[in-house]
Design a protein around this motif. Structure first.
Motif, PDB file in Angstrom:
ATOM      1  N   ALA A 256     -36.910  62.972  -3.514  1.00 59.80           N
ATOM      2  CA  ALA A 256     -36.232  61.592  -4.011  1.00 59.80           C
ATOM      3  C   ALA A 256     -35.733  60.929  -2.779  1.00 59.80           C
ATOM      4  O   ALA A 256     -34.601  61.024  -2.395  1.00 59.80           O
ATOM      5  CB  ALA A 256     -34.955  62.195  -5.051  1.00 59.80           C
ATOM      6  N   LEU A 257     -36.735  60.242  -2.243  1.00 57.41           N
ATOM      7  CA  LEU A 257     -36.545  59.472  -1.008  1.00 57.41           C
ATOM      8  C   LEU A 257     -36.393  58.017  -1.388  1.00 57.41           C
ATOM      9  O   LEU A 257     -37.392  57.550  -2.056  1.00 57.41           O
ATOM     10  CB  LEU A 257     -37.527  59.494   0.020  1.00 57.41           C
ATOM     11  CG  LEU A 257     -37.330  61.205   0.589  1.00 57.41           C
ATOM     12  CD1 LEU A 257     -38.487  61.272   1.541  1.00 57.41           C
ATOM     13  CD2 LEU A 257     -36.134  61.494   1.213  1.00 57.41           C
ATOM     14  N   LEU A 258     -35.494  57.323  -0.863  1.00 53.38           N
ATOM     15  CA  LEU A 258     -35.472  55.705  -0.830  1.00 53.38           C
ATOM     16  C   LEU A 258     -36.012  55.432   0.507  1.00 53.38           C
ATOM     17  O   LEU A 258     -35.735  55.909   1.665  1.00 53.38           O
ATOM     18  CB  LEU A 258     -34.373  55.223  -1.113  1.00 53.38           C
ATOM     19  CG  LEU A 258     -33.829  53.792  -1.168  1.00 53.38           C
ATOM     20  CD1 LEU A 258     -33.782  53.280  -2.476  1.00 53.38           C
ATOM     21  CD2 LEU A 258     -32.604  53.253  -0.247  1.00 53.38           C
ATOM     22  N   LYS A 259     -36.854  54.414   0.557  1.00 49.15           N
ATOM     23  CA  LYS A 259     -37.409  53.732   1.749  1.00 49.15           C
ATOM     24  C   LYS A 259     -37.196  52.283   1.993  1.00 49.15           C
ATOM     25  O   LYS A 259     -37.430  51.608   1.155  1.00 49.15           O
ATOM     26  CB  LYS A 259     -38.967  54.004   1.739  1.00 49.15           C
ATOM     27  CG  LYS A 259     -39.276  55.549   2.289  1.00 49.15           C
ATOM     28  CD  LYS A 259     -40.863  55.283   2.731  1.00 49.15           C
ATOM     29  CE  LYS A 259     -41.409  56.483   3.386  1.00 49.15           C
ATOM     30  NZ  LYS A 259     -42.611  56.442   4.112  1.00 49.15           N
ATOM     31  N   VAL A 260     -36.836  51.749   2.817  1.00 48.81           N
ATOM     32  CA  VAL A 260     -36.591  50.438   3.270  1.00 48.81           C
ATOM     33  C   VAL A 260     -37.460  50.077   4.231  1.00 48.81           C
ATOM     34  O   VAL A 260     -37.219  50.626   5.605  1.00 48.81           O
ATOM     35  CB  VAL A 260     -35.250  50.130   3.420  1.00 48.81           C
ATOM     36  CG1 VAL A 260     -34.916  48.667   3.698  1.00 48.81           C
ATOM     37  CG2 VAL A 260     -34.224  50.685   2.330  1.00 48.81           C
TER      38      VAL A 260
ATOM     39  N   LEU B 223     -39.271  45.458   2.248  1.00 53.31           N
ATOM     40  CA  LEU B 223     -39.880  46.135   0.878  1.00 53.31           C
ATOM     41  C   LEU B 223     -38.781  47.485   0.738  1.00 53.31           C
ATOM     42  O   LEU B 223     -38.460  47.988   1.802  1.00 53.31           O
ATOM     43  CB  LEU B 223     -41.085  46.560   1.176  1.00 53.31           C
ATOM     44  CG  LEU B 223     -41.809  47.615  -0.056  1.00 53.31           C
ATOM     45  CD1 LEU B 223     -41.800  47.007  -1.212  1.00 53.31           C
ATOM     46  CD2 LEU B 223     -43.026  48.182   0.528  1.00 53.31           C
ATOM     47  N   ILE B 224     -38.214  47.712  -0.379  1.00 55.85           N
ATOM     48  CA  ILE B 224     -37.547  48.718  -0.745  1.00 55.85           C
ATOM     49  C   ILE B 224     -38.076  49.556  -1.813  1.00 55.85           C
ATOM     50  O   ILE B 224     -38.474  49.007  -2.916  1.00 55.85           O
ATOM     51  CB  ILE B 224     -36.228  48.131  -1.319  1.00 55.85           C
ATOM     52  CG1 ILE B 224     -35.457  47.214  -0.209  1.00 55.85           C
ATOM     53  CG2 ILE B 224     -35.270  49.523  -1.568  1.00 55.85           C
ATOM     54  CD1 ILE B 224     -34.402  46.386  -0.742  1.00 55.85           C
TER      55      ILE B 224
ATOM     56  N   SER C 128     -51.406  43.074   2.326  1.00 57.06           N
ATOM     57  CA  SER C 128     -52.046  44.309   3.004  1.00 57.06           C
ATOM     58  C   SER C 128     -51.028  45.361   3.085  1.00 57.06           C
ATOM     59  O   SER C 128     -51.289  46.464   2.792  1.00 57.06           O
ATOM     60  CB  SER C 128     -52.529  44.146   4.586  1.00 57.06           C
ATOM     61  OG  SER C 128     -53.357  43.091   4.395  1.00 57.06           O
ATOM     62  N   TYR C 129     -49.814  45.083   3.600  1.00 55.54           N
ATOM     63  CA  TYR C 129     -48.833  46.032   3.801  1.00 55.54           C
ATOM     64  C   TYR C 129     -48.395  46.671   2.342  1.00 55.54           C
ATOM     65  O   TYR C 129     -48.121  47.850   2.351  1.00 55.54           O
ATOM     66  CB  TYR C 129     -47.606  45.559   4.517  1.00 55.54           C
ATOM     67  CG  TYR C 129     -46.530  46.577   4.981  1.00 55.54           C
ATOM     68  CD1 TYR C 129     -46.862  47.044   6.137  1.00 55.54           C
ATOM     69  CD2 TYR C 129     -45.698  47.128   3.956  1.00 55.54           C
ATOM     70  CE1 TYR C 129     -45.851  48.094   6.670  1.00 55.54           C
ATOM     71  CE2 TYR C 129     -44.737  48.162   4.683  1.00 55.54           C
ATOM     72  CZ  TYR C 129     -44.922  48.445   5.777  1.00 55.54           C
ATOM     73  OH  TYR C 129     -44.130  49.697   6.316  1.00 55.54           O
ATOM     74  N   LEU C 130     -48.088  45.826   1.422  1.00 56.13           N
ATOM     75  CA  LEU C 130     -47.750  46.586   0.121  1.00 56.13           C
ATOM     76  C   LEU C 130     -48.794  47.178  -0.482  1.00 56.13           C
ATOM     77  O   LEU C 130     -48.474  48.047  -1.141  1.00 56.13           O
ATOM     78  CB  LEU C 130     -47.251  45.162  -0.738  1.00 56.13           C
ATOM     79  CG  LEU C 130     -45.913  44.763  -0.772  1.00 56.13           C
ATOM     80  CD1 LEU C 130     -45.273  44.483   0.469  1.00 56.13           C
ATOM     81  CD2 LEU C 130     -45.504  43.522  -1.912  1.00 56.13           C
ATOM     82  N   ASN C 131     -50.052  46.691  -0.523  1.00 59.91           N
ATOM     83  CA  ASN C 131     -51.239  47.422  -0.962  1.00 59.91           C
ATOM     84  C   ASN C 131     -51.207  48.846  -0.216  1.00 59.91           C
ATOM     85  O   ASN C 131     -51.429  49.671  -0.754  1.00 59.91           O
ATOM     86  CB  ASN C 131     -52.557  46.925  -0.727  1.00 59.91           C
ATOM     87  CG  ASN C 131     -52.891  45.529  -1.916  1.00 59.91           C
ATOM     88  OD1 ASN C 131     -52.218  45.651  -2.749  1.00 59.91           O
ATOM     89  ND2 ASN C 131     -53.731  44.812  -1.204  1.00 59.91           N
ATOM     90  N   ALA C 132     -50.884  48.888   1.283  1.00 60.14           N
ATOM     91  CA  ALA C 132     -50.860  50.273   2.092  1.00 60.14           C
ATOM     92  C   ALA C 132     -49.943  51.149   1.389  1.00 60.14           C
ATOM     93  O   ALA C 132     -50.025  52.510   1.456  1.00 60.14           O
ATOM     94  CB  ALA C 132     -50.876  49.892   3.314  1.00 60.14           C
ATOM     95  N   GLN C 133     -48.579  50.648   0.883  1.00 57.90           N
ATOM     96  CA  GLN C 133     -47.802  51.584   0.413  1.00 57.90           C
ATOM     97  C   GLN C 133     -47.837  51.628  -1.110  1.00 57.90           C
ATOM     98  O   GLN C 133     -47.103  52.468  -1.691  1.00 57.90           O
ATOM     99  CB  GLN C 133     -46.307  50.671   0.518  1.00 57.90           C
ATOM    100  CG  GLN C 133     -46.164  50.222   1.756  1.00 57.90           C
ATOM    101  CD  GLN C 133     -46.201  51.381   2.937  1.00 57.90           C
ATOM    102  OE1 GLN C 133     -45.728  52.418   2.687  1.00 57.90           O
ATOM    103  NE2 GLN C 133     -46.919  50.912   3.991  1.00 57.90           N
TER     104      GLN C 133
END
Ligand SMILES: [Zn+2]
Ligand SMILES: [Zn+2]
Length: 356
Positions: free
Chosen positions: A44-48, A60-61, A84-89
């Protein structure tokens, strides 16, 4: 008498054995529970992600339960980088999209984000701007059948089940500077918290203090790219972050971040991270501990070089140039100076976002 005493000793001995006997069995039942808890927390990790978009903001959160929030979307020419960054995530839907205020370095590629991804709710402050960039955003919102929810102090955002998201500014309806209309957002997950300030300046900071919001946060996105018009001492004291992130482009026209701001942050013992030095900066938290990862992006890496020095890679048959390590490069990558690649008619690869 003697018998009675022996009997009492025997009883005491039995009780002690009983107690010791119970000990391990209690621990046995507790131990697996602990492990389960840890395993649950681990996943259960949150990434910022403070995405490196030069002299602009884009954050991006990713919630532990999979929801995505995007705060700002860089300049107009950051569209490819952001997509590209959002796609990669693995982002398919932006559940919450925030345009902190109508300046180009915050809403520049908001229209592309709206056109490219599924969008849940979009928040912006109630203020207009006469630029084409702003009109493009309004058009994209309209075309997608979305409605803008007003971002103002005291509003809660329903982001994900385990997080608390609150808008703590703007707190007035009229400001001289567009920067003070900035939506300021506090995100809490477990014991950890983040404060995203857009370009809010001293006027808005004072209002947040007067309104008595709980501004305390572990991580502060420093207001207005580190300008001295933000990050006043009383505000920094109320937030008292461990970490501060400055989203800023190298050699920008504004002299950001200002020395006074850097001094105020260092004075307060805050660890400072800058996108112009580190590229994209990622904070990961389980709600208790915070880990920081710095990805030196091609953009940041090349900031350290002059344009002529930059080496890109081409292939024998391709028409694009790439950064080293791009998936589209085969084994026979050929190093070439950027200026030469461009002269020979090669174009930038969309996948790896090489310098242009
Ligand atoms: Zn800005
Ligand atoms: Zn601004």
């Amino acid at each position: 008498m003697r018998l009675k005493r022996s009997f009492i000793y025997l009883l005491i001995a039995l009780i002690i054995i009983g107690l010791i006997g119970c000990g391990p069995s209690t621990m046995d039942t507790e131990a697996p529970l602990d492990t389960n808890d840890q395993q649950e927390q681990k996943t259960a990790l949150l990434k910022v992600h403070f995405i490196d978009v030069g002299q602009a903001d884009c954050i991006l959160i990713q919630a532990p339960t999979g929801e995505n929030m995007l705060i700002d979307a860089g300049n107009n020419d950051d569209a490819d980088t952001i997509v590209s960054y959002l796609n990669a995530q693995g982002v398919k839907k932006v559940d919450i999209l925030v345009g902190t205020h109508p300046h180009e370095d915050h809403i520049g590629s908001l229209d592309t984000v709206i056109n490219t991804f599924d969008i849940g709710k979009i928040y912006m402050p109630r203020v207009t701007h006469t630029t084409k960039t702003f009109e493009d955003v309004l058009l994209a919102v309209k075309n997608k059948g979305l409605k803008i929810s007003t971002a103002k102090g005291g509003t809660s955002i329903d982001f994900s089940p385990d997080t608390k998201v609150e808008i703590v500014a703007p707190n007035s309806s009229q400001y001289e500077s567009l920067n003070n209309y900035s939506a300021v957002i506090k995100l809490t997950y477990g014991k950890t918290s983040f404060l995203f300030t857009g370009d809010a300046e001293d006027i808005s900071e004072n209002e947040m203090l007067t309104a008595n919001y709980d501004l305390k946060a572990d991580v502060l996105k420093v207001g207005h790219h580190g300008s001295s018009s933000s990050s006043t001492r009383p505000f920094l004291k109320a937030v008292s972050p461990k970490y501060a992130v400055i989203s800023v482009g190298k050699d920008n026209d504004y002299g950001h971040p200002h020395k006074e701001t850097i001094n105020r942050l260092f004075e307060s013992g805050i660890s400072v991270f800058r996108t112009d030095e580190s590229g994209t900066i990622i904070f990961t938290t389980d709600g208790d501990k915070i880990e920081i990862e710095r990805e030196v992006s091609p953009q940041a890496r090349n900031n350290q070089l002059t344009k002529e020095d930059i080496i890109v890679y081409i292939t024998k048959s391709g028409k694009k140039y790439h950064v080293d390590g791009c998936d589209s490069l085969c084994n026979s990558k050929i190093p070439i100076k950027l200026s030469e690649a461009k002269k020979k008619g090669y174009g930038p690869c969309k996948g790896c976002n090489p310098p242009q």
